[in-house]
Scaffold this motif. Structure first.
Motif, PDB file in Angstrom:
ATOM      1  N   GLU A  99      45.048  52.742  42.326  1.00  0.00           N
ATOM      2  CA  GLU A  99      44.024  52.989  41.271  1.00  0.00           C
ATOM      3  C   GLU A  99      44.332  54.397  40.982  1.00  0.00           C
ATOM      4  OE1 GLU A  99      41.043  52.526  38.714  1.00  0.00           O
ATOM      5  OE2 GLU A  99      41.838  50.953  39.881  1.00  0.00           O
ATOM      6  N   THR A 100      44.647  55.389  41.922  1.00  0.00           N
ATOM      7  CA  THR A 100      44.830  56.702  41.659  1.00  0.00           C
ATOM      8  C   THR A 100      45.854  56.820  40.455  1.00  0.00           C
ATOM      9  OG1 THR A 100      44.613  56.750  44.053  1.00  0.00           O
ATOM     10  CG2 THR A 100      45.142  58.947  42.791  1.00  0.00           C
ATOM     11  N   TYR A 101      47.007  56.314  40.790  1.00  0.00           N
ATOM     12  CA  TYR A 101      48.227  56.268  39.613  1.00  0.00           C
ATOM     13  C   TYR A 101      47.858  55.649  38.607  1.00  0.00           C
ATOM     14  CZ  TYR A 101      51.037  57.171  43.885  1.00  0.00           C
ATOM     15  OH  TYR A 101      51.787  57.778  45.018  1.00  0.00           O
ATOM     16  N   LEU A 102      47.057  54.438  38.351  1.00  0.00           N
ATOM     17  CA  LEU A 102      46.715  53.870  37.248  1.00  0.00           C
ATOM     18  C   LEU A 102      45.806  54.759  36.166  1.00  0.00           C
ATOM     19  CD1 LEU A 102      46.280  50.232  38.223  1.00  0.00           C
ATOM     20  CD2 LEU A 102      48.172  51.259  37.239  1.00  0.00           C
ATOM     21  N   MET A 103      44.972  55.393  36.978  1.00  0.00           N
ATOM     22  CA  MET A 103      43.784  56.405  36.302  1.00  0.00           C
ATOM     23  C   MET A 103      44.716  57.413  35.398  1.00  0.00           C
ATOM     24  SD  MET A 103      40.770  56.819  38.801  1.00  0.00           S
ATOM     25  CE  MET A 103      39.439  55.482  38.917  1.00  0.00           C
TER      26      MET A 103
ATOM     27  N   LEU B 222      46.077  68.682  38.189  1.00  0.00           N
ATOM     28  CA  LEU B 222      45.313  67.298  38.411  1.00  0.00           C
ATOM     29  C   LEU B 222      44.900  67.538  39.904  1.00  0.00           C
ATOM     30  CD1 LEU B 222      48.286  64.724  37.167  1.00  0.00           C
ATOM     31  CD2 LEU B 222      46.112  65.755  36.089  1.00  0.00           C
ATOM     32  N   GLN B 223      44.938  68.997  40.233  1.00  0.00           N
ATOM     33  CA  GLN B 223      44.658  69.088  41.924  1.00  0.00           C
ATOM     34  C   GLN B 223      43.168  68.463  42.085  1.00  0.00           C
ATOM     35  OE1 GLN B 223      42.385  71.496  43.308  1.00  0.00           O
ATOM     36  NE2 GLN B 223      43.223  71.296  45.394  1.00  0.00           N
ATOM     37  N   PRO B 224      42.187  68.957  41.419  1.00  0.00           N
ATOM     38  CA  PRO B 224      40.753  68.352  41.626  1.00  0.00           C
ATOM     39  C   PRO B 224      40.450  66.917  41.852  1.00  0.00           C
ATOM     40  CG  PRO B 224      40.765  70.158  39.972  1.00  0.00           C
ATOM     41  CD  PRO B 224      42.090  69.708  40.151  1.00  0.00           C
ATOM     42  N   PHE B 225      41.373  66.163  40.869  1.00  0.00           N
ATOM     43  CA  PHE B 225      41.385  64.740  40.968  1.00  0.00           C
ATOM     44  C   PHE B 225      42.026  64.225  42.234  1.00  0.00           C
ATOM     45  CE2 PHE B 225      43.968  60.978  40.277  1.00  0.00           C
ATOM     46  CZ  PHE B 225      43.122  60.113  39.961  1.00  0.00           C
ATOM     47  N   TRP B 226      43.232  64.768  42.579  1.00  0.00           N
ATOM     48  CA  TRP B 226      43.653  64.210  43.840  1.00  0.00           C
ATOM     49  C   TRP B 226      42.976  64.881  44.980  1.00  0.00           C
ATOM     50  CZ3 TRP B 226      47.619  60.734  44.053  1.00  0.00           C
ATOM     51  CH2 TRP B 226      48.275  60.498  43.140  1.00  0.00           C
ATOM     52  N   ALA B 227      42.480  65.873  44.937  1.00  0.00           N
ATOM     53  CA  ALA B 227      41.340  66.368  45.995  1.00  0.00           C
ATOM     54  C   ALA B 227      40.347  65.231  46.296  1.00  0.00           C
ATOM     55  CB  ALA B 227      41.144  67.831  45.706  1.00  0.00           C
ATOM     56  N   THR B 228      39.729  64.853  45.319  1.00  0.00           N
ATOM     57  CA  THR B 228      38.815  63.799  45.258  1.00  0.00           C
ATOM     58  C   THR B 228      39.059  62.609  46.051  1.00  0.00           C
ATOM     59  OG1 THR B 228      37.729  64.632  43.211  1.00  0.00           O
ATOM     60  CG2 THR B 228      36.880  62.577  44.165  1.00  0.00           C
ATOM     61  N   TRP B 229      40.240  62.425  46.074  1.00  0.00           N
ATOM     62  CA  TRP B 229      40.784  61.183  46.805  1.00  0.00           C
ATOM     63  C   TRP B 229      40.958  61.631  48.230  1.00  0.00           C
ATOM     64  CZ3 TRP B 229      41.001  56.202  44.898  1.00  0.00           C
ATOM     65  CH2 TRP B 229      40.534  56.029  43.428  1.00  0.00           C
ATOM     66  N   ASN B 230      41.274  62.870  48.415  1.00  0.00           N
ATOM     67  CA  ASN B 230      41.353  63.664  49.691  1.00  0.00           C
ATOM     68  C   ASN B 230      42.891  63.587  49.978  1.00  0.00           C
ATOM     69  OD1 ASN B 230      39.090  64.711  50.821  1.00  0.00           O
ATOM     70  ND2 ASN B 230      38.392  62.649  51.954  1.00  0.00           N
ATOM     71  N   LEU B 231      43.626  63.381  49.196  1.00  0.00           N
ATOM     72  CA  LEU B 231      45.268  63.567  49.518  1.00  0.00           C
ATOM     73  C   LEU B 231      45.346  65.003  50.112  1.00  0.00           C
ATOM     74  CD1 LEU B 231      48.297  62.764  49.197  1.00  0.00           C
ATOM     75  CD2 LEU B 231      47.938  64.252  46.887  1.00  0.00           C
TER      76      LEU B 231
END
Length: 763
Positions: free
Chosen positions: A674-678, A726-735
């Motif tokens: 889902e992360t990649y698709l978004m 894109l750091q805030p986006f990935w941070a929301t997923w907790n990467l």
């Protein structure tokens, strides 16, 4: 010239006492006591002449053992402390023993050693000892090309990693495994599923779930070349030097008695006779011929043994059946051409050959230029030898003679009989013989090969080969249907070639070769259409990967009754089950409708460990599934796999983020996709293509080192390709990311309105 220590001189091992004893003495030279403290070692069971003890306690229980599966060398220790930095490995006697073991397994004084990250500290110890040692996971082994790999046998390894480690050892690599087996009895039931046992399944030894070895008075060098005398989970194996008439009689007489009386024997007597059968592995000449005749009769008497899906062989259910299959497999793979008889199961699978089918002499030319695949595509078998089709099938038990230019001798070329080398040792039941591929190295101008199971004949081209055209003559086989896209005349195909008598066929292009039972292609009237679609699939995948397929090998796919892992698996070749997928693979109409499984496996072949985030082994391959469906098949992603339909995507997203975004536990497969698709749905495919191209061309010094740097580099590079932070986006997923990401992206505008913004943490 510097002389190597004695124990580093390469040894030509056999299964004789003398050879095993020589190796044992060299490995344990220096001796010394072992102080386990409060630790308790387990036991290893020696199950065949392919292995021998290195250390035994006063009761004869095996604490350490060595084996020679296929062309490789393996060593097993029954306590994790042998390879984990700590009090055990700090003992000089233990350290020397471990170093000797790694040298032997790696065939050199200072081998290139790979170390599993779970025991990364071992790499430092080995480096101090003068070894070239680095820690990295099994999926990165192809990047480093180790001669020996060290790991803990109870690591959480994926099925694909277990298969690759098994094949690595059988193809000539060295493995050193330590584990405390008794501690994992409850976790692995049956214990044959224990990772260390799956990897060692053809090494002639297995870790035991039950029992502890005596640690008091244990010394290095306390083993012998004879197996332990106490009862084990399998019959004791008898070692007999070649040419020993007593050993010859023992094996033959045991086989005769089993043929005549196996139904009436007591279990203990049956076990003893099965053990006696194993001594036949040392036989040759008339002694071996006499034994094989009895083995063939034994197969017929207990069966005949013909595994099928409806009536499979269940390993460990019948010790005599296991022994017959094991011995037939051993002799099929390890004896000179023409020695092994036609195994009864061959008539069912790989398939029956008409006795009246003409044995032919076939001459043709093939390319000897090795192209390989993109470096580091571990799931894709990127460094594997390339297999060239010949249009010839070897009938079971019959010799085929292959003539090649003499200059190819000793360069790594191989004659292969059988379409697929996927073993079934990790399967709970067998629908076919567990191994049905025979490989014979080209050592002279003329090579003879045979297989008791029969199979398509292919020629393997090694890395580095650069011969434009190689003349080939094969004699003694029967013609197999072979269609080569752009070369084979369509009328000749329909009138003659597709009717050739062999039970297996291949249809090939410069993009892919499909190996499949001939029944599936008998009615295919236009293989050109089929191959054009396959070409489109492979080329479309390459567009996402950003490579020119003209520069690389043709892929392979084999349709088998039972694969070694899953319903399909990646690598070279990709393997898939017979049935609906096989029918679709050679039917242009239905193939153009798409197949998620095909695209998924070739997605695996395009993945790269340099950009693989944690837990995404079964995730990012699906980017290729989506891409091929949309860009080539013409279907929207919502119409493909049910898992990525809008409602399912929304439910998974809410469940993951509302539950606290537990990255380590829940971010995998479909959630991770889902992360990649978004990102793709916002920025398109171009940023992915740009980043993949960057990774394809990274200099070795610029490649990320370790998982954390992989995480950071992926976010940084993809952000720059998107022109957005894109750091805030990935941070929301907790990467997991370091502050390097934020610093590197501070000049880019932030993706403020990303799709998971409402779950973002404040501050």
């Amino acid at each position: 010239m510097r002389l190597l220590p004695l124990f580093l001189i390469p040894l030509l091992l056999s299964t004789t006492i003398r050879a095993d004893e020589k190796v044992r003495q060299l490995l344990t030279s220096g001796g010394g006591a072992i102080d386990f403290g409060k630790s308790v070692p387990g036991k290893i069971d020696i199950t065949s002449d392919d292995a021998f003890p290195l250390i035994q306690d006063t009761n004869g229980s095996v604490v350490a053992a060595a084996g020679t599966p296929g062309k490789g060398r393996v060593i097993g220790f029954t306590h994790g402390g042998f390879l984990k930095p700590g009090t055990l490995l700090e003992q000089e006697s233990v350290k020397n023993f471990v170093l000797n073991s790694i040298r032997w397994a790696g065939r050199g004084a200072s081998p290139n050693v790979g170390v599993h990250p779970g025991i990364a500290g071992l790499a430092d110890i080995l480096s101090e000892a003068g070894f070239d040692a680095q820690a990295y996971p099994p999926q990165e082994m192809h990047d480093h090309n180790p001669t020996v790999y060290c790991l803990i046998g109870h690591e959480n390894l994926e099925d694909g990693e277990i298969v690759r480690l098994f094949e690595y050892a059988n193809d000539g690599g060295g493995l050193v495994i330590s584990t405390t087996p008794w501690a994992f009895k409850k976790k692995y039931d049956p214990f044959s599923t224990f990772p260390g046992n799956q990897i060692f399944s053809s090494a002639g030894m297995q870790f035991l779930a039950d029992g502890y070895a005596k640690k008091e008075g244990l010394t290095i060098g306390s083993g012998s070349s004879s197996p332990p005398s106490q009862p084990t989970t399998k019959p004791e194996m008898t070692r007999t030097p070649p040419g020993n008439s007593k050993g010859r009689g023992k094996a033959v007489e045991a086989a005769k008695k089993l043929v005549e009386q196996h139904k009436s024997l007591r279990s203990s007597e049956l076990a003893g006779l099965i053990g006696d059968l194993e001594s036949a592995k040392t036989l040759s000449g008339t002694g071996l011929a006499e034994f094989l005749e009895q083995l063939r009769l034994l197969n017929m008497e207990v069966g005949p043994i013909i595994p099928t899906k409806e009536n499979p062989v269940v390993p460990s259910q019948n010790a005599l059946v296991d022994a017959v299959i094991g011995l037939e497999t051993h002799f099929n793979e390890n004896t000179p051409a023409g020695t092994m008889y036609a195994i009864p199961a061959a008539s069912d699978y790989p398939g029956e050959v008409d006795e009246g089918a003409e044995r032919v002499s076939h001459t043709f030319t093939m390319s000897g230029v090795y192209k390989g695949w993109l470096e580091g595509r571990n799931a894709g078998g990127w460094a594997a030898k390339e297999m060239r089709p010949t249009g010839i099938y070897a009938p079971p038990g019959e010799v085929v003679t292959v003539t090649l230019p003499a200059r190819l001798a000793g360069e790594g070329f191989e004659i292969v009989i059988g379409s697929y080398n996927g073993h079934l040792r990790n399967r709970d039941s067998w629908h076919r013989y567990p191994d049905w591929q025979v490989k014979v190295p080209v050592a002279s101008r003329v090579t003879e090969a045979s297989s008791g199971l029969g199979g398509l004949v292919t020629i393997r081209v090694p890395r580095g080969a650069d011969y434009e055209e190689i003349p080939v003559t094969i004699e003694g086989g029967i013609r197999a249907p072979l269609y080569e896209h752009g070369k084979t005349d369509l009328r000749e195909w329909n009138d003659t070639i597709r009717k050739y008598p062999a039970p297996w066929a291949e249809i090939a292009s410069d993009r892919i070769i499909v190996a499949i039972p001939s029944d599936y292609i008998r009615k295919v009237s236009d293989p050109d259409e089929v191959m054009e679609i396959w070409n489109g699939i492979i080329d479309t995948a390459a567009v996402l990967t950003q490579v020119d397929r003209n520069n690389y090998r043709a892929e392979r796919i084999i349709f088998d009754r039972q694969t070694s892992a899953g319903s399909m698996h990646s690598s070279y070749p990709v393997a898939a089950h017979l049935g609906g997928s096989a029918e679709q693979a050679v039917d242009s109409k239905t193939l153009k409708d798409g197949n998620w499984g095909f695209f998924h496996e070739y997605g695996h072949n395009n993945q790269h460990n340099l950009w693989s985030l944690p837990g995404t082994g079964e995730t990012t391959c699906n980017l290729w599934s989506v891409y091929i469906y949309e860009e080539y098949i013409g279907k929207d992603r919502d119409e493909t796999h049910s898992a990525i339909r809008p409602l399912n995507r929304k439910q998974r997203l809410n469940a993951y983020l509302n539950n606290g975004a537990k990255f380590a536990d829940e971010w995998s497969v479909w959630v991770a996709l889902e992360t990649y698709l978004m990102i793709q749905e916002e920025f398109g495919w171009e940023p992915f293509q740009k980043v993949f191209d960057e990774y394809n061309n990274l200099d070795p010094d610029d490649r990320p080192k370790g998982q954390q740097e992989i995480n950071d580099q992926w976010v940084i590079r993809l952000s720059k390709a998107c022109g957005m932070n894109l750091q805030p986006f990935w941070a929301t997923w907790n990467l997991p990311m370091t502050s390097d990401v934020e610093r590197s992206l501070k000049s880019l505008p932030v993706w403020e309105e990303h799709p998971v913004k409402r779950w973002a943490k404040e501050g």
